[in-house]
Scaffold this motif. Structure first.
Motif, mmCIF file in Angstrom:
data_model
loop_
_atom_site.group_PDB
_atom_site.id
_atom_site.type_symbol
_atom_site.label_atom_id
_atom_site.label_comp_id
_atom_site.label_asym_id
_atom_site.label_seq_id
_atom_site.Cartn_x
_atom_site.Cartn_y
_atom_site.Cartn_z
ATOM 1 N N ASN A 1 0.853 -1.187 0.000
ATOM 2 C CA ASN A 1 0.000 0.000 0.000
ATOM 3 C C ASN A 1 0.891 1.240 0.000
ATOM 4 O OD1 ASN A 1 -1.970 1.980 0.380
ATOM 5 N ND2 ASN A 1 -3.177 0.694 1.768
ATOM 6 N N GLU A 2 1.447 1.532 -1.163
ATOM 7 C CA GLU A 2 2.389 2.642 -1.266
ATOM 8 C C GLU A 2 1.727 3.987 -1.010
ATOM 9 O OE1 GLU A 2 4.544 2.591 -4.903
ATOM 10 O OE2 GLU A 2 5.405 0.590 -4.566
ATOM 11 N N ALA A 3 0.465 4.134 -1.419
ATOM 12 C CA ALA A 3 -0.211 5.426 -1.233
ATOM 13 C C ALA A 3 -0.374 5.735 0.249
ATOM 14 C CB ALA A 3 -1.570 5.402 -1.932
ATOM 15 N N ALA A 4 -0.835 4.734 1.014
ATOM 16 C CA ALA A 4 -1.013 4.950 2.452
ATOM 17 C C ALA A 4 0.330 5.160 3.141
ATOM 18 C CB ALA A 4 -1.755 3.771 3.073
ATOM 19 N N THR A 5 1.352 4.434 2.694
ATOM 20 C CA THR A 5 2.684 4.601 3.274
ATOM 21 C C THR A 5 3.198 6.019 3.040
ATOM 22 O OG1 THR A 5 3.231 2.264 2.989
ATOM 23 C CG2 THR A 5 5.075 3.787 3.232
ATOM 24 N N GLY A 6 3.035 6.513 1.804
ATOM 25 C CA GLY A 6 3.519 7.851 1.472
ATOM 26 C C GLY A 6 2.804 8.942 2.227
ATOM 27 N N ALA A 7 1.526 8.706 2.563
ATOM 28 C CA ALA A 7 0.771 9.712 3.302
ATOM 29 C C ALA A 7 1.085 9.696 4.793
ATOM 30 C CB ALA A 7 -0.734 9.485 3.105
ATOM 31 N N THR A 8 1.604 8.579 5.286
ATOM 32 C CA THR A 8 1.816 8.409 6.730
ATOM 33 C C THR A 8 3.267 8.591 7.132
ATOM 34 O OG1 THR A 8 -0.049 6.864 6.764
ATOM 35 C CG2 THR A 8 1.414 6.841 8.674
ATOM 36 N N LEU A 9 4.206 8.184 6.304
ATOM 37 C CA LEU A 9 5.634 8.341 6.576
ATOM 38 C C LEU A 9 6.183 9.457 5.692
ATOM 39 C CD1 LEU A 9 6.872 4.623 6.758
ATOM 40 C CD2 LEU A 9 6.318 6.151 8.655
ATOM 41 N N VAL A 10 6.562 10.568 6.319
ATOM 42 C CA VAL A 10 7.034 11.740 5.570
ATOM 43 C C VAL A 10 8.346 12.211 6.179
ATOM 44 C CG1 VAL A 10 6.495 14.091 4.826
ATOM 45 C CG2 VAL A 10 4.641 12.411 5.087
ATOM 46 N N ASP A 11 9.411 12.156 5.377
ATOM 47 C CA ASP A 11 10.739 12.621 5.820
ATOM 48 C C ASP A 11 11.168 11.940 7.124
ATOM 49 O OD1 ASP A 11 10.883 14.359 3.631
ATOM 50 O OD2 ASP A 11 9.899 15.984 4.739
ATOM 51 N N GLY A 12 10.862 10.668 7.238
ATOM 52 C CA GLY A 12 11.268 9.893 8.415
ATOM 53 C C GLY A 12 10.330 9.990 9.598
ATOM 54 N N TRP A 13 9.304 10.836 9.496
ATOM 55 C CA TRP A 13 8.345 11.008 10.589
ATOM 56 C C TRP A 13 7.082 10.206 10.325
ATOM 57 C CZ3 TRP A 13 9.372 13.641 15.064
ATOM 58 C CH2 TRP A 13 10.474 14.513 15.068
ATOM 59 N N LEU A 14 6.560 9.584 11.369
ATOM 60 C CA LEU A 14 5.264 8.915 11.320
ATOM 61 C C LEU A 14 4.185 9.911 11.712
ATOM 62 C CD1 LEU A 14 3.345 6.395 11.337
ATOM 63 C CD2 LEU A 14 3.991 6.102 13.743
ATOM 64 N N TYR A 15 3.254 10.155 10.803
ATOM 65 C CA TYR A 15 2.112 11.020 11.089
ATOM 66 C C TYR A 15 0.999 10.154 11.670
ATOM 67 C CZ TYR A 15 4.284 15.128 9.131
ATOM 68 O OH TYR A 15 5.124 16.201 8.932
ATOM 69 N N THR A 16 0.766 10.350 12.966
ATOM 70 C CA THR A 16 -0.084 9.408 13.703
ATOM 71 C C THR A 16 -1.572 9.584 13.452
ATOM 72 O OG1 THR A 16 -0.311 10.847 15.647
ATOM 73 C CG2 THR A 16 1.613 9.374 15.571
ATOM 74 N N GLY A 17 -1.996 10.778 13.007
ATOM 75 C CA GLY A 17 -3.422 11.049 12.901
ATOM 76 C C GLY A 17 -4.047 11.462 14.216
#
Length: 504
Positions: A371-387
């Motif tokens: 799931n590359e789309a979900a990965t790209g939206a959640t992992l950005v510049d080494g940071w996990l965007y938790t929501g």
């Protein structure tokens, strides 16, 4: 860097230490635990052609064989796909298909009808005579297959409160870092400890097995194979040093049972809670009942069990002038991660300003499986965007307000459901409450509270609002109260706000 090395080492260092229990019955010491895992690994390789890197699913209730199979999968160099046993078999079949699992272990090996599982996936019995034969007959694989820190170990499927769940890819390195944080940031571990698995082992409870294996501690599966507060108290009294991971709903039920028994926590070492909000009213009752035994952790599948922690000392110290602020928080960043709060442009926010919680460190997942789309939206510049929405104070204390998707915007103002829930949860007539937003033509959204009353209690919406406005700004009060017998929850005990919204 194979996680199974920890079991292999424990067996060499402390072969006679008790390892696995069913209730109070000793099933295996560390020598036999490791021997079973090694033999099953050989069977996976030789009898079922499982190669390193291939996926093996576990769809079983908690049992000693679960731990043996988990370690056998890693011993063989394969990847474990734990599936919550509370899911429907059609959901489990979907996960097995998405994960490309070659095998799926179920309790008796006959759960799925012909054609329900993907063609490449074979169902096997995880308990009973077949497993016992494999443990006795297979020659012992000399040692765990060598794996690198980046090799996949655990493919965890999120709880799926909205849409299909996603496969979180966790490596041997991720889980090693998570495990080593536990004794530093959460709770020191000794060989005298008793790790009890009352919550599903496919989730947080199972993840805590690693550090307890590493330290040669005891692992106990309750005879009920699940959560029963009275049973846990009996085990605590007889075995001592009991520690467990529990969702807040479980802690609440433990408090209720303890009060019925007049039990104060004798034999319990630690109750580590997390996975959902612990409302302040419930935490006050838990501390009054169990004292200095409660520890909070905040994490998510994408950084398992490891974002922040709040120590037992801080939780138990009710005399502190800032106790309520501490108790409302989720604690401080654990030692191997960085935590930050950012705005919509991904810029760090100053203390006290709410935004999205982001985290980076060696516990953060590799990405979502296929799931590359979900990965790209959640992992950005080494940071996990938790929501998750929250704020840091000047001392680094993190307080969560809500999930970003749950924030209610009414008349241009942000209203965080949790702060409304916290106030309502203090009302003596309310047992449970969950707040959601409802579309409103004038205000954009309006606040709706779903309420479960305590047995025998009655209270009107008008009385609740009068009580509410004495404690919080009037514009945040619910515009509607819907009284229910229970709140819908997923298999991990989280309230399904998506289901509540569908009831509006």
């Amino acid at each position: 860097m194979n996680l199974a090395n920890w079991l292999n080492d424990a067996a060499r260092h402390w072969p006679e230490r008790p390892a696995l229990y069913e209730g109070e019955r000793l099933v295996a010491n560390y020598r036999t635990f490791a021997a079973s895992a090694g033999a099953l690994a050989t069977a996976l390789r030789d009898d079922y052609d499982i190669a390193p890197g291939e996926h093996v699913a576990l769809f079983m209730r908690n049992c000693c064989e679960y731990l043996e199979l988990l370690h056998a999968i890693w011993w063989a160099g394969a990847v474990a796909v734990p599936i919550n046993c509370k899911l429907h078999r059609s959901e489990a079949a979907w996960i097995a298909d998405d994960a490309q699992a070659r095998l799926i272990f179920t309790d008796d090996g006959s759960l799925f009808a012909e054609g329900e599982l993907p063609a490449q996936c074979r169902e096997l019995a995880g308990r009973g005579s077949m497993i016992e034969r494999l443990k006795q007959a297979a020659p012992l694989l000399a040692g765990p297959i060598r794996r690198s820190p980046d090799d996949l170990a655990w493919l965890f499927y999120t709880s799926g409160t909205t849409g299909r769940s996603k496969g979180v890819m966790l490596s041997h390195g991720n889980l090693t870092a998570m495990s080593l944080c536990y004794p530093v940031d959460v709770d020191p571990v000794s060989a005298d400890d008793v790790c009890v698995y009352a919550a599903p082992m496919s989730h947080g409870a199972g993840l805590y097995n690693f550090i307890h294996v590493r330290c040669g501690a005891r692992h106990v599966i309750p005879a009920s194979r699940g959560f029963d507060a009275a049973e846990l108290f009996g085990l605590a009294r007889r075995l001592g040093q009991l520690t467990l991971f529990a969702a807040p709903t479980m802690v609440k039920r433990m408090v209720e049972e303890a009060r019925r028994q007049g039990y104060g926590g004798d034999g319990i070492k630690s109750i580590v809670y997390g996975g959902a909000p612990m409302y302040l009213a419930d935490l006050q009752e838990a501390v009054a009942t169990f004292g200095s035994r409660l520890i909070q952790i905040y994490g998510q599948g994408e950084s398992p069990m490891t974002i922040t922690a709040l120590s037992r000392e801080l939780i138990a110290d009710r005399a502190r002038s800032d106790w309520q602020r501490l108790a409302f928080s989720v604690g401080y960043a654990q030692s191997c991660v960085e935590v930050c709060v950012v705005d919509g442009s991904r810029h760090p926010l100053p203390p006290g300003q709410p935004g999205e919680v982001v985290v980076r460190g060696p516990t953060v997942m590799q990405g979502y499986w296929r799931n590359e789309a979900a990965t790209g939206a959640t992992l950005v510049d080494g940071w996990l965007y938790t929501g998750d929405i929250g704020y840091l104070d000047q001392d680094g204390l993190l307080t969560l307000t809500d999930r970003s998707k749950d924030v209610i915007i009414s008349g241009g103002s942000n209203i965080y459901p949790r702060e409304v829930e916290e106030v309502l949860a203090l009302h003596p007539a309310i047992s449970e409450v969950s707040v959601v937003g409802e579309p409103d033509s004038d205000w954009g959204e309006r606040v709706v509270a779903f309420v479960v009353l305590r047995p025998g209690e009655q209270v009107s919406a008008q009385a609740l609002n009068a009580w509410f406005v004495e404690r919080m700004a009037s514009f945040k009060k619910p515009k509607r109260y819907l009284f229910s017998q229970e709140l819908p929850k997923n298999s991990y005990g989280k309230t399904l706000k998506s289901e509540l919204r569908r009831c509006l």
